[in-house]
Design a protein around this motif. Structure first.
Motif, PDB file in Angstrom:
ATOM      1  N   GLU A 102       0.843  -1.189   0.000  1.00  0.00           N
ATOM      2  CA  GLU A 102       0.000   0.000   0.000  1.00  0.00           C
ATOM      3  C   GLU A 102       0.883   1.246   0.000  1.00  0.00           C
ATOM      4  O   GLU A 102       1.789   1.366   0.822  1.00  0.00           O
ATOM      5  CB  GLU A 102      -0.897   0.005   1.240  1.00  0.00           C
ATOM      6  N   ARG A 140      -7.489  10.266   1.119  1.00  0.00           N
ATOM      7  CA  ARG A 140      -7.912   9.832   2.449  1.00  0.00           C
ATOM      8  C   ARG A 140      -7.411  10.809   3.518  1.00  0.00           C
ATOM      9  O   ARG A 140      -8.124  11.145   4.470  1.00  0.00           O
ATOM     10  CB  ARG A 140      -7.404   8.415   2.736  1.00  0.00           C
ATOM     11  N   HIS A 151     -11.244   6.743  -3.870  1.00  0.00           N
ATOM     12  CA  HIS A 151     -11.630   6.337  -2.510  1.00  0.00           C
ATOM     13  C   HIS A 151     -10.442   5.831  -1.693  1.00  0.00           C
ATOM     14  O   HIS A 151     -10.323   6.122  -0.510  1.00  0.00           O
ATOM     15  CB  HIS A 151     -12.717   5.269  -2.566  1.00  0.00           C
ATOM     16  N   ARG A 152      -9.554   5.065  -2.309  1.00  0.00           N
ATOM     17  CA  ARG A 152      -8.430   4.489  -1.577  1.00  0.00           C
ATOM     18  C   ARG A 152      -7.113   5.235  -1.806  1.00  0.00           C
ATOM     19  O   ARG A 152      -6.067   4.795  -1.339  1.00  0.00           O
ATOM     20  CB  ARG A 152      -8.269   3.009  -1.956  1.00  0.00           C
TER      21      ARG A 152
END
Length: 306
Positions: free
Chosen positions: A92, A296, A290-291
């Motif tokens: 990530e 975020r 969104h990710r």
């Protein structure tokens, strides 16, 4: 000249590359199996498959134990780089606001931006000084801009008419409605009833410049109609017209309070027939963002500052 043979990757077990890296680095089947938490026979079988795949021994026996073949020595640094790249690809991504140079693009009407986005600038300057905030307020369709990827965020009390599943949203505020008028308006000292409200002339703030306002739809349900003397495309100028005319404006309270500051303007409760459920203000973003780590982080900061 060396000619590379064609390889069909679909026929290659890419999991074996992790085993190969350990075999080439340790030059020892047992130590490789310990690193991989595999049995020694399983690693030995994997080595045989790798030898078949590369058509090379990869590890060759010497008086001191195993050593790399010429092909193995050539493969190792490239394999280490490849595995490292694959780990970074899968891991990530991390967002470091202090070093980030991203551009945050936000759309909303002028007062929505003033109420909910302007506090974000202070956070960016202190925590993410290299980032840039770009704000658009021209009358547009909020969701069209999100759909096209022209902005990452949109502030609105509206809801999408289509493609609802594409959008995520966060409730950031709720507001009742009020009637805004000049302090010296003939109705300033009276309680607003539906009849005296409709006896006045009205201004409307419309983002699109088209269609009736929410209050006009409610009046139509009641079989009534108001005189609309002015249509504006932004909230900021509403105070100027209100202060210097006899027009009434039906506005979200959170917006009206902001633009009435320092003005010869008052806010009054709307007639009972025109009261509505609280208006919800949302921060919308498209599913594509969104990710995203930066987006975020921005959402978290907006929640903090409002």
């Amino acid at each position: 000249m060396i000619v590379m043979r064609e390889v069909n990757l679909r026929s290659v077990d890419l999991n074996l590359l992790v085993v190969l890296q350990q075999l080439l680095e340790t030059r020892h089947v047992t130590r490789a199996s310990e690193r991989l938490n595999m049995s020694q026979p399983a690693v030995s079988r994997a080595l045989q498959r790798l030898r078949d795949t590369f058509d090379d021994p990869l590890l060759v026996r010497t008086a001191q134990g195993y050593d790399l073949s010429a092909r193995g020595a050539d493969i190792l640094p490239r394999l280490q780089k490849l595995i490292s790249g694959m780990e970074q690809l899968i891991a990530e991504p991390q967002f470091n606001p202090a070093e980030a140079e991203d551009v945050v693009r936000v759309y909303g009407l002028d007062l929505e931006v003033a109420c909910f986005v302007s506090p974000l600038m202070k956070v960016l300057r202190s925590q993410a000084p290299k980032m840039r905030l770009e704000v658009r307020t021209e009358p547009r369709n909020h969701f069209e801009l999100l759909e096209k990827g022209e902005v990452q965020f949109s502030l609105t009390g509206m809801e999408p008419q289509a493609g609802e599943g594409q959008y995520r949203r966060l409730l950031i505020a709720q507001s009742g409605v009020v009637c805004m008028m000049a302090a010296d308006h003939p109705l300033a000292s009276e309680e607003l009833t539906l009849d005296n409200y409709l006896s006045a002339s009205h201004g409307l703030v419309s983002m699109t410049g088209q269609g009736p306002g929410h209050v006009d739809e409610r009046l139509a349900q009641l079989g009534r109609k108001r005189h609309l003397a002015l249509r504006l495309s932004n909230f900021m100028t509403a105070a100027d017209f209100c202060e210097t005319s006899d027009l009434l404006f039906y506005l979200p309270q959170i917006v009206a309070q902001r633009i009435a500051l320092g003005r010869n303007i008052i806010l009054k409760p709307v007639p009972d027939e025109l009261r509505s459920a609280p208006i919800n203000f949302y921060l919308y973003w498209h599913e594509r963002h969104h990710r995203d780590p930066m987006c975020r982080w921005i959402r978290q900061r907006i929640l903090q500052v409002i």
